[in-house]
Design a protein around this motif. Structure first.
Motif, PDB file in Angstrom:
ATOM      1  N   ASN A   1       0.830  -1.200   0.000  1.00  0.00           N
ATOM      2  CA  ASN A   1       0.000   0.000   0.000  1.00  0.00           C
ATOM      3  C   ASN A   1       0.868   1.255   0.000  1.00  0.00           C
ATOM      4  O   ASN A   1       1.862   1.337   0.716  1.00  0.00           O
ATOM      5  CB  ASN A   1      -0.922   0.020   1.223  1.00  0.00           C
ATOM      6  N   SER A   2       0.473   2.222  -0.804  1.00  0.00           N
ATOM      7  CA  SER A   2       1.206   3.478  -0.892  1.00  0.00           C
ATOM      8  C   SER A   2       0.955   4.351   0.342  1.00  0.00           C
ATOM      9  O   SER A   2      -0.144   4.344   0.899  1.00  0.00           O
ATOM     10  CB  SER A   2       0.781   4.251  -2.143  1.00  0.00           C
ATOM     11  N   ARG A   3       1.976   5.094   0.721  1.00  0.00           N
ATOM     12  CA  ARG A   3       1.844   6.057   1.817  1.00  0.00           C
ATOM     13  C   ARG A   3       1.740   7.480   1.282  1.00  0.00           C
ATOM     14  O   ARG A   3       1.782   8.441   2.052  1.00  0.00           O
ATOM     15  CB  ARG A   3       3.037   5.940   2.773  1.00  0.00           C
TER      16      ARG A   3
ATOM     17  N   TYR B   1      -3.413   4.184  -7.375  1.00  0.00           N
ATOM     18  CA  TYR B   1      -2.163   4.585  -6.738  1.00  0.00           C
ATOM     19  C   TYR B   1      -2.115   4.138  -5.284  1.00  0.00           C
ATOM     20  O   TYR B   1      -1.095   4.285  -4.626  1.00  0.00           O
ATOM     21  CB  TYR B   1      -2.007   6.102  -6.793  1.00  0.00           C
TER      22      TYR B   1
ATOM     23  N   THR C   1      -2.803   0.885  -4.004  1.00  0.00           N
ATOM     24  CA  THR C   1      -2.045  -0.382  -4.000  1.00  0.00           C
ATOM     25  C   THR C   1      -1.576  -0.616  -5.429  1.00  0.00           C
ATOM     26  O   THR C   1      -2.260  -1.289  -6.209  1.00  0.00           O
ATOM     27  CB  THR C   1      -2.902  -1.563  -3.515  1.00  0.00           C
TER      28      THR C   1
END
Length: 383
Positions: free
Chosen positions: A32-34, A253, A255
């Protein structure tokens, strides 16, 4: 790890490793993106159906939902649906209160149409309701359009044929979520004199391809995803060749999934004459995990010919399960116990359709259950 700097070329792209379902499950939240752009909207969790027993959970954004709905609208516009008509939907809903033989009604067709178009009424039936109740409901509602799983459509069409029933106002049938085969298309034409339009999607990706309204092949939805069909060596398949479906969603964006193997095989098609210009998938073959495996190691998609079992025995429903390289269990729902002669005839028919003399055993059941979201597969492999 893959080390890349500079301009991304096609050759560099093809060096990226394939992301498998197991990879996605094992990576969990680490993918997962931060730094999800705020403009992509609210985050939420999306899970696959878990038909293998291992659901995949990823993060998506409101932007993914917008694209999902946009392609659903595109299919309706491609098919030139009359939005003033009545739309009927038979599908799974996790809310148990929706399981009713009376069905549910709404003033419009629901998402993605509400707020975009004025539509006629929408009616909904839970897919776990029995086929007779579904048929009675359709006869009461008399819809212009019907959306359902292919396995539901197959059973409904044969119920209408068997009982000499008609839906004269039905204009078009749409299918989703399962592989649509030629037998189901033929059954719908025979029962209701309508065509079936299919969509190819997954919870993780959204829409990957939509059936061309002028043909039975599919157009890749290139604005939503990069779809690659690769052979066993990882090279792009040419028209007429079959390979693994590898997909990269372009707008998630939250995942990011680069070169994700969705678990299907498909055949590449020639350029379509309809003028849409989108890449063509000729056929979607089905789940990799449910290939038939022969004792010599060969694999193929089975054509078990279930629609013909009723010609030699009182079969209502059937499902084949490959237990080992030599053994096929045949699960049957029947109106009466088949005689030894009928079992022998069934065995011969199944071996003929599977093109090998597998050891066939029969298991008689009151009902063959569907998957966790009411999807149905007529062949399962445990090999």
């Amino acid at each position: 790890p893959f080390d890349f700097s500079g301009r991304l070329t096609l050759n560099e792209w093809r060096r990226l490793p394939i992301l498998t379902r197991n990879d996605l499950q094992e990576a969990g939240k680490s993918l997962n993106s931060r730094a999800v752009p705020q403009s992509h909207g609210k985050l939420f969790t999306q899970s696959s159906s878990g038909s293998t027993g291992k659901p995949v959970s990823i993060k998506q954004t409101r932007l993914c939902t917008i694209y999902w709905r946009s392609f659903a609208l595109r299919q309706s516009l491609w098919c030139r649906l009359d939005m003033a008509g009545k739309a009927a939907v038979i599908r799974y809903n996790k809310d148990p209160s929706t399981i009713t033989p009376q069905g549910l009604r709404s003033r419009g067709w629901g998402a993605p149409y509400d707020g975009m178009f004025e539509t006629g009424p929408g009616v909904f039936m839970h897919s776990s309701v029995d086929i007779k109740a579904q048929a009675d409901w359709l006869l009461r509602e008399k819809p212009d359009y019907l959306l359902a799983y292919p396995s539901i459509l197959y059973e409904l069409a044969h119920y209408f044929i068997k009982h000499d029933l008609e839906l004269p106002g039905l204009q078009l049938v749409r299918s989703f979520a399962e592989v649509l085969d030629k037998e189901t298309r033929q059954a719908c034409r025979q029962a209701w004199d309508v065509s079936v339009i299919d969509g190819y999607s997954s919870n993780e990706i959204g829409y990957m391809a939509l059936q061309c309204p002028e043909h039975e092949h599919y157009h890749v939805q290139s604005e939503n995803a990069l779809v690659e069909i690769l052979d066993d060596e990882g090279n792009p398949c040419r028209p007429g060749e079959t390979g693994r479906v590898i997909v990269t969603p372009l707008h998630n964006y939250a995942t990011p999934m680069l070169r994700y193997a969705v678990g299907d095989y498909a055949e590449v098609g020639e350029t379509c004459d309809c003028g849409r210009g989108l890449p063509v998938i000729r056929r979607i073959m089905g789940r990799t995990r449910n290939l038939l495996t022969f004792p010599d190691g060969r694999k193929l998609w089975p054509s078990p010919g279930i629609q013909d079992y009723g010609k030699v025995a009182p079969v209502i429903q059937a499902q084949l399960v490959q237990r080992s390289m030599e053994h096929i269990e045949v699960r049957l729902v029947t109106s009466a116990k088949p005689t030894p002669e009928q079992e022998k005839a069934l065995t011969g028919l199944i071996q003929e359709r599977l093109r090998f003399a597998f050891r066939i055993t029969f298991t008689y059941m009151d009902e063959i259950s569907r998957g966790p979201t009411d999807k149905y597969e007529d062949f399962l492999s445990e090999v």
